[in-house]
Design a protein around this motif. Structure first.
Motif, PDB file in Angstrom:
ATOM      1  N   ARG A  73       0.850  -1.187   0.000  1.00 20.29           N
ATOM      2  CA  ARG A  73       0.000   0.000   0.000  1.00 20.29           C
ATOM      3  C   ARG A  73       0.887   1.239   0.000  1.00 20.29           C
ATOM      4  O   ARG A  73       2.029   1.183   0.428  1.00 20.29           O
ATOM      5  CB  ARG A  73      -0.936   0.020   1.208  1.00 20.29           C
ATOM      6  N   GLN A  74       0.336   2.343  -0.489  1.00 15.75           N
ATOM      7  CA  GLN A  74       1.101   3.580  -0.591  1.00 15.75           C
ATOM      8  C   GLN A  74       1.213   4.244   0.783  1.00 15.75           C
ATOM      9  O   GLN A  74       0.206   4.612   1.376  1.00 15.75           O
ATOM     10  CB  GLN A  74       0.411   4.541  -1.576  1.00 15.75           C
ATOM     11  N   PRO A  75       2.418   4.417   1.313  1.00 12.93           N
ATOM     12  CA  PRO A  75       2.563   5.045   2.636  1.00 12.93           C
ATOM     13  C   PRO A  75       2.522   6.567   2.531  1.00 12.93           C
ATOM     14  O   PRO A  75       2.883   7.149   1.501  1.00 12.93           O
ATOM     15  CB  PRO A  75       3.946   4.570   3.091  1.00 12.93           C
ATOM     16  N   SER A  76       2.081   7.206   3.586  1.00 16.62           N
ATOM     17  CA  SER A  76       2.075   8.670   3.637  1.00 16.62           C
ATOM     18  C   SER A  76       3.492   9.189   3.870  1.00 16.62           C
ATOM     19  O   SER A  76       4.391   8.435   4.262  1.00 16.62           O
ATOM     20  CB  SER A  76       1.161   9.154   4.764  1.00 16.62           C
ATOM     21  N   ASP A  77       3.698  10.485   3.649  1.00 18.96           N
ATOM     22  CA  ASP A  77       5.008  11.082   3.904  1.00 18.96           C
ATOM     23  C   ASP A  77       5.395  10.926   5.374  1.00 18.96           C
ATOM     24  O   ASP A  77       6.570  10.673   5.689  1.00 18.96           O
ATOM     25  CB  ASP A  77       4.994  12.568   3.533  1.00 18.96           C
ATOM     26  N   ASP A  78       4.423  11.072   6.265  1.00 16.40           N
ATOM     27  CA  ASP A  78       4.721  10.930   7.696  1.00 16.40           C
ATOM     28  C   ASP A  78       5.161   9.500   8.027  1.00 16.40           C
ATOM     29  O   ASP A  78       6.063   9.286   8.848  1.00 16.40           O
ATOM     30  CB  ASP A  78       3.487  11.294   8.536  1.00 16.40           C
ATOM     31  N   ALA A  79       4.538   8.521   7.369  1.00 13.24           N
ATOM     32  CA  ALA A  79       4.904   7.118   7.610  1.00 13.24           C
ATOM     33  C   ALA A  79       6.312   6.841   7.098  1.00 13.24           C
ATOM     34  O   ALA A  79       7.076   6.092   7.724  1.00 13.24           O
ATOM     35  CB  ALA A  79       3.899   6.189   6.936  1.00 13.24           C
ATOM     36  N   VAL A  80       6.678   7.437   5.966  1.00 11.30           N
ATOM     37  CA  VAL A  80       8.020   7.254   5.419  1.00 11.30           C
ATOM     38  C   VAL A  80       9.052   7.879   6.356  1.00 11.30           C
ATOM     39  O   VAL A  80      10.090   7.273   6.656  1.00 11.30           O
ATOM     40  CB  VAL A  80       8.126   7.878   4.008  1.00 11.30           C
ATOM     41  N   ALA A  81       8.768   9.092   6.818  1.00 11.34           N
ATOM     42  CA  ALA A  81       9.687   9.763   7.743  1.00 11.34           C
ATOM     43  C   ALA A  81       9.845   8.955   9.030  1.00 11.34           C
ATOM     44  O   ALA A  81      10.953   8.830   9.574  1.00 11.34           O
ATOM     45  CB  ALA A  81       9.180  11.170   8.058  1.00 11.34           C
ATOM     46  N   GLN A  82       8.742   8.391   9.518  1.00 14.55           N
ATOM     47  CA  GLN A  82       8.807   7.582  10.729  1.00 14.55           C
ATOM     48  C   GLN A  82       9.646   6.333  10.502  1.00 14.55           C
ATOM     49  O   GLN A  82      10.378   5.885  11.393  1.00 14.55           O
ATOM     50  CB  GLN A  82       7.394   7.173  11.166  1.00 14.55           C
ATOM     51  N   SER A  83       9.605   5.780   9.283  1.00 14.63           N
ATOM     52  CA  SER A  83      10.422   4.614   8.953  1.00 14.63           C
ATOM     53  C   SER A  83      11.912   4.946   9.075  1.00 14.63           C
ATOM     54  O   SER A  83      12.694   4.134   9.585  1.00 14.63           O
ATOM     55  CB  SER A  83      10.107   4.144   7.531  1.00 14.63           C
ATOM     56  N   PHE A  84      12.304   6.131   8.617  1.00 16.03           N
ATOM     57  CA  PHE A  84      13.701   6.548   8.755  1.00 16.03           C
ATOM     58  C   PHE A  84      14.081   6.703  10.222  1.00 16.03           C
ATOM     59  O   PHE A  84      15.170   6.283  10.639  1.00 16.03           O
ATOM     60  CB  PHE A  84      13.936   7.868   8.016  1.00 16.03           C
ATOM     61  N   ARG A  85      13.192   7.307  11.016  1.00 18.95           N
ATOM     62  CA  ARG A  85      13.501   7.494  12.442  1.00 18.95           C
ATOM     63  C   ARG A  85      13.549   6.155  13.166  1.00 18.95           C
ATOM     64  O   ARG A  85      14.405   5.930  14.022  1.00 18.95           O
ATOM     65  CB  ARG A  85      12.467   8.431  13.085  1.00 18.95           C
ATOM     66  N   ASP A  86      12.631   5.249  12.804  1.00 18.86           N
ATOM     67  CA  ASP A  86      12.625   3.927  13.429  1.00 18.86           C
ATOM     68  C   ASP A  86      13.911   3.156  13.118  1.00 18.86           C
ATOM     69  O   ASP A  86      14.398   2.375  13.943  1.00 18.86           O
ATOM     70  CB  ASP A  86      11.427   3.107  12.938  1.00 18.86           C
ATOM     71  N   SER A  87      14.463   3.367  11.913  1.00 20.39           N
ATOM     72  CA  SER A  87      15.640   2.596  11.502  1.00 20.39           C
ATOM     73  C   SER A  87      16.868   2.924  12.345  1.00 20.39           C
ATOM     74  O   SER A  87      17.789   2.109  12.435  1.00 20.39           O
ATOM     75  CB  SER A  87      15.943   2.839  10.016  1.00 20.39           C
ATOM     76  N   VAL A  88      16.900   4.120  12.966  1.00 19.20           N
ATOM     77  CA  VAL A  88      18.061   4.491  13.798  1.00 19.20           C
ATOM     78  C   VAL A  88      17.732   4.450  15.284  1.00 19.20           C
ATOM     79  O   VAL A  88      18.556   4.846  16.115  1.00 19.20           O
ATOM     80  CB  VAL A  88      18.591   5.891  13.400  1.00 19.20           C
ATOM     81  N   ALA A  89      16.550   3.951  15.621  1.00 17.47           N
ATOM     82  CA  ALA A  89      16.161   3.775  17.025  1.00 17.47           C
ATOM     83  C   ALA A  89      16.569   2.372  17.466  1.00 17.47           C
ATOM     84  O   ALA A  89      16.889   1.510  16.640  1.00 17.47           O
ATOM     85  CB  ALA A  89      14.653   3.973  17.173  1.00 17.47           C
ATOM     86  N   PRO A  90      16.613   2.099  18.790  1.00 22.87           N
ATOM     87  CA  PRO A  90      16.961   0.749  19.254  1.00 22.87           C
ATOM     88  C   PRO A  90      16.092  -0.312  18.591  1.00 22.87           C
ATOM     89  O   PRO A  90      14.868  -0.193  18.565  1.00 22.87           O
ATOM     90  CB  PRO A  90      16.691   0.840  20.767  1.00 22.87           C
ATOM     91  N   GLY A  91      16.739  -1.330  18.036  1.00 23.23           N
ATOM     92  CA  GLY A  91      16.026  -2.379  17.322  1.00 23.23           C
ATOM     93  C   GLY A  91      15.774  -2.068  15.861  1.00 23.23           C
ATOM     94  O   GLY A  91      15.265  -2.918  15.126  1.00 23.23           O
ATOM     95  N   GLY A  92      16.131  -0.859  15.416  1.00 23.52           N
ATOM     96  CA  GLY A  92      15.912  -0.459  14.034  1.00 23.52           C
ATOM     97  C   GLY A  92      16.897  -1.109  13.078  1.00 23.52           C
ATOM     98  O   GLY A  92      17.997  -1.506  13.468  1.00 23.52           O
ATOM     99  N   ALA A  93      16.509  -1.184  11.812  1.00 22.11           N
ATOM    100  CA  ALA A  93      17.305  -1.916  10.823  1.00 22.11           C
ATOM    101  C   ALA A  93      18.713  -1.357  10.673  1.00 22.11           C
ATOM    102  O   ALA A  93      19.690  -2.115  10.619  1.00 22.11           O
ATOM    103  CB  ALA A  93      16.584  -1.892   9.473  1.00 22.11           C
TER     104      ALA A  93
END
Length: 310
Positions: free
Chosen positions: A273-293
């Motif tokens: 499904r097409q993610p929103s801009d906010d969801a994409v930005a959150q993906s980047f922040r999640d990737s550098v948080a503990p447990g992030g890719a």
């Protein structure tokens, strides 16, 4: 030793045949893709069966070579074990310099193995898939076309091989999350035979953790242009887009540039499904948080590796 030499020559010939078969299979897929047709499945199946047969024979020969090499070492070593034991007991054996930490298991693994190397994947998932398909060292565990995967895949590292990734797992294509997950899982599966190096793109993304918070987003217009960038300053970028109220999503968009669209495309592939801009930005922040890719990748990666007695 003559038996070992004969076996090694046979193994080398077999590896060349395996590589040729892989190239033929890859060429068949490329031709079909360019012609926008489905490849002749009969030929594809036949080549895949040939590859499986060659790999099985290859593995058996590798084990035979390893056994012969071990026998050769024992014969050459002769009666030196007693003197070596005395040297260790007397403390006269060599030790690492003070302050230098060495991982003996990794060093030993890399001493006698063949080394496979790839670098600068930069989020190109298809590039990684092509590399694995042509590699003698790696293969995907799950059958099927890996390019269609919606998440990281498990890799197998063939016995007798070590693998080094030279850095820059993320970047200019919609596959960074899958590349990160696949490489990190490979390192965790074969910790002594896999080396992951950090690239400048990988480390650069850690800025997101510090500079894309709510407090820092408010100061985005004050951010100077990066020394290596020829693009607009943050203030110029915001003005061009008519943005007056800055959010953390805008901060991520400015910091990662074109990678934002690539991540959006990858999330669409992974989530269907097409993610929103906010969801994409959150993906980047999640990737550098503990447990992030990305943080998980960096936690098992290193800046440099010295092997083979260096």
């Amino acid at each position: 030793e003559s038996e070992l030499s004969a076996t090694q020559r046979k193994l080398q010939t077999l590896e060349q045949e395996l590589q040729k078969t892989k190239r033929e299979l890859f060429a068949e897929r490329v031709r079909a893709r360019k012609a926008k047709t489905v490849p002749d499945q009969t030929q594809v199946d036949a080549k895949q069966q040939e590859i499986a047969k060659l790999r099985a024979t290859n593995e058996a020969l590798e084990k035979q070579v390893a056994a012969l090499q071990e026998q050769g070492k024992e014969l050459r070593k002769g009666g030196k074990d007693g003197s070596r034991s005395k040297a260790r007991l007397s403390g006269s054996g060599k030790s690492s310099p003070r302050g230098v930490k060495r991982d003996s298991s990794v060093a030993e693994s890399f001493k006698d193995c063949q080394i496979a190397y790839v670098t600068n994947i930069e989020g190109h998932w298809h590039y990684l898939c092509n590399y694995v398909e042509q590699s003698l060292a790696l293969r995907f565990v799950k059958p099927g076309d890996p390019r269609q995967a919606r998440g990281p895949l498990e890799l197998e590292l063939i016995d007798g091989w070590c693998f080094v990734f030279g850095g820059n797992a993320v970047g200019a294509a919609p596959g960074s999350l899958r590349v990160l997950g696949t490489l990190t899982a490979l390192k965790e599966k074969y910790p002594a035979r896999v080396i992951l190096l950090m690239g400048d793109r990988d480390v650069h993304h850690m800025r997101i953790a510090a500079e894309c918070t709510d407090a820092e987003a408010e100061r985005l217009c004050e951010m100077p242009r990066a020394p290596w960038s020829s693009g607009p300053t943050a203030a110029e970028w915001l003005k061009m887009r008519g943005i007056s109220k800055v959010t953390t999503t805008h901060a991520v968009q400015y910091l990662v540039g074109d990678e934002f669209e690539h991540r959006q495309r990858e999330l669409q592939i992974m989530r269907d499904r097409q993610p929103s801009d906010d969801a994409v930005a959150q993906s980047f922040r999640d990737s550098v948080a503990p447990g992030g890719a990305l943080l998980e990748f960096l936690s098992v990666a290193q800046l440099a590796f010295l092997g083979r007695g260096a």
